[in-house]
Scaffold this motif. Structure first.
Motif, PDB file in Angstrom:
ATOM      1  N   LEU A  75       7.474  34.204 -34.516  1.00 25.58           N
ATOM      2  CA  LEU A  75       8.710  33.856 -33.822  1.00 25.58           C
ATOM      3  C   LEU A  75       9.701  35.018 -33.821  1.00 25.58           C
ATOM      4  O   LEU A  75      10.892  34.820 -33.624  1.00 25.58           O
ATOM      5  CB  LEU A  75       9.351  32.622 -34.485  1.00 25.58           C
ATOM      6  CG  LEU A  75       8.482  31.363 -34.523  1.00 25.58           C
ATOM      7  CD1 LEU A  75       9.190  30.261 -35.311  1.00 25.58           C
ATOM      8  CD2 LEU A  75       8.122  30.887 -33.128  1.00 25.58           C
ATOM      9  N   HIS A 105      15.279  30.856 -24.675  1.00 27.61           N
ATOM     10  CA  HIS A 105      16.053  31.990 -25.191  1.00 27.61           C
ATOM     11  C   HIS A 105      15.151  33.085 -25.760  1.00 27.61           C
ATOM     12  O   HIS A 105      15.637  33.963 -26.491  1.00 27.61           O
ATOM     13  CB  HIS A 105      17.044  31.515 -26.252  1.00 27.61           C
ATOM     14  CG  HIS A 105      18.158  30.678 -25.699  1.00 27.61           C
ATOM     15  ND1 HIS A 105      19.213  31.222 -25.010  1.00 27.61           N
ATOM     16  CD2 HIS A 105      18.348  29.340 -25.713  1.00 27.61           C
ATOM     17  CE1 HIS A 105      20.027  30.245 -24.629  1.00 27.61           C
ATOM     18  NE2 HIS A 105      19.532  29.101 -25.045  1.00 27.61           N
ATOM     19  N   TYR A 106      13.870  33.046 -25.427  1.00 28.79           N
ATOM     20  CA  TYR A 106      12.971  34.122 -25.865  1.00 28.79           C
ATOM     21  C   TYR A 106      13.527  35.461 -25.391  1.00 28.79           C
ATOM     22  O   TYR A 106      14.010  35.598 -24.261  1.00 28.79           O
ATOM     23  CB  TYR A 106      11.573  33.901 -25.269  1.00 28.79           C
ATOM     24  CG  TYR A 106      10.550  34.899 -25.748  1.00 28.79           C
ATOM     25  CD1 TYR A 106       9.903  34.720 -26.957  1.00 28.79           C
ATOM     26  CD2 TYR A 106      10.244  36.027 -24.993  1.00 28.79           C
ATOM     27  CE1 TYR A 106       8.961  35.649 -27.412  1.00 28.79           C
ATOM     28  CE2 TYR A 106       9.308  36.954 -25.439  1.00 28.79           C
ATOM     29  CZ  TYR A 106       8.668  36.751 -26.648  1.00 28.79           C
ATOM     30  OH  TYR A 106       7.752  37.667 -27.097  1.00 28.79           O
ATOM     31  N   CYS A 107      13.468  36.459 -26.268  1.00 24.56           N
ATOM     32  CA  CYS A 107      14.145  37.737 -26.034  1.00 24.56           C
ATOM     33  C   CYS A 107      13.688  38.404 -24.736  1.00 24.56           C
ATOM     34  O   CYS A 107      12.508  38.734 -24.576  1.00 24.56           O
ATOM     35  CB  CYS A 107      13.901  38.668 -27.216  1.00 24.56           C
ATOM     36  SG  CYS A 107      14.627  40.309 -27.013  1.00 24.56           S
ATOM     37  N   ALA A 156      12.143  41.988 -25.217  1.00 28.08           N
ATOM     38  CA  ALA A 156      10.982  42.159 -26.096  1.00 28.08           C
ATOM     39  C   ALA A 156       9.964  43.174 -25.565  1.00 28.08           C
ATOM     40  O   ALA A 156       9.454  43.986 -26.347  1.00 28.08           O
ATOM     41  CB  ALA A 156      10.313  40.804 -26.341  1.00 28.08           C
ATOM     42  N   TYR A 206      10.622  37.242 -31.816  1.00 28.33           N
ATOM     43  CA  TYR A 206      11.503  37.373 -30.656  1.00 28.33           C
ATOM     44  C   TYR A 206      11.918  36.016 -30.114  1.00 28.33           C
ATOM     45  O   TYR A 206      12.355  35.900 -28.968  1.00 28.33           O
ATOM     46  CB  TYR A 206      10.830  38.209 -29.572  1.00 28.33           C
ATOM     47  CG  TYR A 206      10.826  39.689 -29.887  1.00 28.33           C
ATOM     48  CD1 TYR A 206      12.009  40.368 -30.153  1.00 28.33           C
ATOM     49  CD2 TYR A 206       9.629  40.401 -29.949  1.00 28.33           C
ATOM     50  CE1 TYR A 206      12.015  41.713 -30.460  1.00 28.33           C
ATOM     51  CE2 TYR A 206       9.626  41.757 -30.256  1.00 28.33           C
ATOM     52  CZ  TYR A 206      10.827  42.406 -30.506  1.00 28.33           C
ATOM     53  OH  TYR A 206      10.827  43.741 -30.818  1.00 28.33           O
ATOM     54  N   GLY A 207      11.810  34.992 -30.962  1.00 28.78           N
ATOM     55  CA  GLY A 207      12.265  33.676 -30.566  1.00 28.78           C
ATOM     56  C   GLY A 207      11.182  32.848 -29.896  1.00 28.78           C
ATOM     57  O   GLY A 207       9.991  33.155 -29.959  1.00 28.78           O
ATOM     58  N   HIS A 208      11.625  31.791 -29.220  1.00 26.50           N
ATOM     59  CA  HIS A 208      10.730  30.844 -28.570  1.00 26.50           C
ATOM     60  C   HIS A 208      11.570  30.011 -27.611  1.00 26.50           C
ATOM     61  O   HIS A 208      12.751  29.779 -27.835  1.00 26.50           O
ATOM     62  CB  HIS A 208      10.060  29.951 -29.629  1.00 26.50           C
ATOM     63  CG  HIS A 208       9.272  28.817 -29.053  1.00 26.50           C
ATOM     64  ND1 HIS A 208       8.124  29.010 -28.314  1.00 26.50           N
ATOM     65  CD2 HIS A 208       9.468  27.469 -29.104  1.00 26.50           C
ATOM     66  CE1 HIS A 208       7.646  27.832 -27.944  1.00 26.50           C
ATOM     67  NE2 HIS A 208       8.444  26.891 -28.407  1.00 26.50           N
ATOM     68  N   ARG A 230      10.104  26.322 -34.805  1.00 27.53           N
ATOM     69  CA  ARG A 230       9.651  26.388 -33.414  1.00 27.53           C
ATOM     70  C   ARG A 230      10.266  25.253 -32.597  1.00 27.53           C
ATOM     71  O   ARG A 230      10.703  25.455 -31.451  1.00 27.53           O
ATOM     72  CB  ARG A 230       8.125  26.333 -33.363  1.00 27.53           C
ATOM     73  CG  ARG A 230       7.530  26.549 -31.979  1.00 27.53           C
ATOM     74  CD  ARG A 230       6.003  26.541 -32.059  1.00 27.53           C
ATOM     75  NE  ARG A 230       5.393  26.508 -30.756  1.00 27.53           N
ATOM     76  CZ  ARG A 230       5.069  27.587 -30.039  1.00 27.53           C
ATOM     77  NH1 ARG A 230       5.317  28.792 -30.518  1.00 27.53           N
ATOM     78  NH2 ARG A 230       4.514  27.469 -28.847  1.00 27.53           N
ATOM     79  N   ALA A 259      17.576  33.596 -36.376  1.00 25.28           N
ATOM     80  CA  ALA A 259      17.932  33.506 -34.959  1.00 25.28           C
ATOM     81  C   ALA A 259      19.436  33.292 -34.835  1.00 25.28           C
ATOM     82  O   ALA A 259      20.099  32.836 -35.778  1.00 25.28           O
ATOM     83  CB  ALA A 259      17.174  32.356 -34.300  1.00 25.28           C
ATOM     84  N   LEU A 298      14.090  25.985 -32.014  1.00 30.41           N
ATOM     85  CA  LEU A 298      14.354  27.045 -31.046  1.00 30.41           C
ATOM     86  C   LEU A 298      14.292  26.549 -29.605  1.00 30.41           C
ATOM     87  O   LEU A 298      14.902  27.142 -28.715  1.00 30.41           O
ATOM     88  CB  LEU A 298      13.363  28.194 -31.244  1.00 30.41           C
ATOM     89  CG  LEU A 298      13.528  29.020 -32.525  1.00 30.41           C
ATOM     90  CD1 LEU A 298      12.357  29.986 -32.687  1.00 30.41           C
ATOM     91  CD2 LEU A 298      14.851  29.778 -32.530  1.00 30.41           C
ATOM     92  N   ALA A 299      13.555  25.474 -29.379  1.00 30.26           N
ATOM     93  CA  ALA A 299      13.397  24.952 -28.017  1.00 30.26           C
ATOM     94  C   ALA A 299      14.107  23.617 -27.810  1.00 30.26           C
ATOM     95  O   ALA A 299      13.945  23.002 -26.755  1.00 30.26           O
ATOM     96  CB  ALA A 299      11.905  24.801 -27.697  1.00 30.26           C
TER      97      ALA A 299
END
Length: 431
Positions: free
Chosen positions: A362, A369-371, A374, A364-366, A67, A310, A70-71
């Motif tokens: 997660l 760049h969250y999808c 979705a 669809y990401g975080h 997490r 990812a 991803l950010a």
């Protein structure tokens, strides 16, 4: 060389009592990667591995580290800036996208360009547009089931999970009906040649040529479709360039269709392997109650989601991730499949529980760049499961069918086929 971290292929630090690390990326791993990921989470949560392409990358497997990664703005998404040689060779990123001029999409750029493009695209790809499109998704779903319902058997990948998102995204983009079979052919090349750079690259090149022509036609005669919306989108007088519009249409198709194919296929497979959960969902749908569908889709995304890792990230400076030193320029891959079964975050993570509500997966990401797609993928999955289980209430794994074979292209993981059988259902006709 840093403490042996680059010595040999796929090195792994020794841990007292850890036992032998399961092999990564082989046939057994592809069939069931979760035991290997459990080992990595416990013993080497940020682990340097040699991928099948020969690229060395850090695999991040614990939820809290995933997490955070991803950010993390120190992890760039831009392969042209941080891994140009490997990207040109198709060893990172999407094969063929560089040569086809399809680089400027949301999976390959960082702020401030990412901020500008996402804001522009969000004006066209709105929740209202997705909601208005849901009846069309249901129509497509019903029509696909019509195609095999009377037969009593089907391959749910080839006849259902694959064509549904292709035709849906083509309709949404505004691809004319007479051209959609070409798109299905190109998408099939990308899906069935996963890991074979040449086949994917040829499909990408053909798709790029078609999109350039289609965008030109939409500029002359815009409609109420997504490509026309991308062309019209503007922010403070700034619009998407033709290359940006083509790249965004391409990535919506490329990223959107395979994730949904795998979500539906992996999801049906998980339900068939867990009959008590399938019975729970069937009972709700039979009673006309679709409320469980929402939590069911989220749990299927967590339990065996369509995106295993990812997309690529690259360290822009030396940084520490999960206690591991990562040098500037090194690739980082966040293992969503491992993070979403982390027992430190999820109770009974290896149990499929369609009623699970504490489920910040997660899949669809975080972060930034969250999808973007979705909501559409969720709508397609909810509709697919509802229609299948309503129309084919005794859907089951085909008798005598072999063990499922899995297809993986590093980032995605899904079934090659899903043979099922059911009591033949009469098709009453549909216009």
């Amino acid at each position: 060389m840093r403490d042996g971290a680059h010595a040999g292929a796929d090195p792994c630090p020794a841990h007292a009592g850890a036992g032998e690390r399961p092999a990564l990326f082989g046939p057994d791993f592809l069939a069931d990667p979760y035991p290997a990921y459990a080992w990595l989470r416990e013993h080497a949560p940020v682990h340097r591995a040699t991928l099948p392409s020969g690229v060395e990358a850090w695999l991040v497997t614990r939820y809290r580290d995933a997490r955070a990664a991803l950010a993390d703005p120190r992890l760039s998404k831009n392969p042209s800036r941080h891994s140009a040689d490997r990207h040109a060779a198709g060893r990172v990123g999407i094969p063929g996208e560089r040569g086809a001029g399809l680089m400027t999409h949301l999976l390959n750029i960082d702020p401030p360009d990412h901020t500008r493009l996402r804001r522009l695209v969000s004006q066209a790809f709105t929740p209202r547009r997705v909601a208005a499109f849901e009846p069309r998704v249901r129509e497509l779903t019903e029509r696909l089931v019509d195609g095999f319902a009377e037969r009593g058997s089907a391959d749910l990948i080839d006849e259902f999970a694959f064509p549904l998102p292709i035709y849906a995204i083509c309709d949404l983009l505004g691809v004319p009906a007479e051209d959609q079979d070409d798109f299905r052919s190109w998408a099939g090349m990308m899906l069935h040649t996963s890991g074979k750079r040449g086949g994917v690259g040829r499909a990408v090149k053909r798709m790029r040529g078609y999109l350039a022509e289609l965008i030109h036609r939409k500029r002359l005669a815009p409609g109420d479709d997504l490509i026309s919306g991308l062309i019209r989108a503007s922010d403070h007088g700034e619009q998407l360039t033709e290359d940006e519009a083509a790249a965004m249409a391409f990535i919506l198709l490329f990223a959107g269709f395979e994730t949904t194919v795998n979500l539906i296929g992996n999801g049906v497979h998980a339900l068939l392997r867990h009959p008590e959960q399938l019975a729970l969902l069937r009972a709700g749908l039979a009673a006309g109650d679709e409320r469980l569908l929402a939590t069911a889709v989220e749990e299927l995304l967590r339990f065996d989601g369509p995106v295993e890792l990812a997309t690529w990230r690259f360290a822009t400076e030396r940084l520490t991730l999960g206690g591991q030193l990562v040098e500037s320029g090194e690739p980082v891959l966040v293992v969503l499949a491992a993070a979403d079964r982390d027992p430190e975050r999820f109770e009974a993570p290896n149990t499929l529980d369609l009623r699970r509500v504490d489920n910040p997966h997660l899949g669809y990401g975080h972060g930034i760049h969250y999808c973007l797609g979705a909501p559409l993928a969720r709508a397609e999955a909810r509709t697919a499961f509802a229609v299948l289980l309503r129309r084919l209430p005794d859907l089951r794994w085909a008798s005598g069918a072999p063990e499922p074979r899995w297809r993986g292209g590093l980032i995605m993981r899904g079934l090659r086929s899903l043979p099922v059988e059911f009591t033949p259902a009469r098709v009453t006709g549909r216009q």
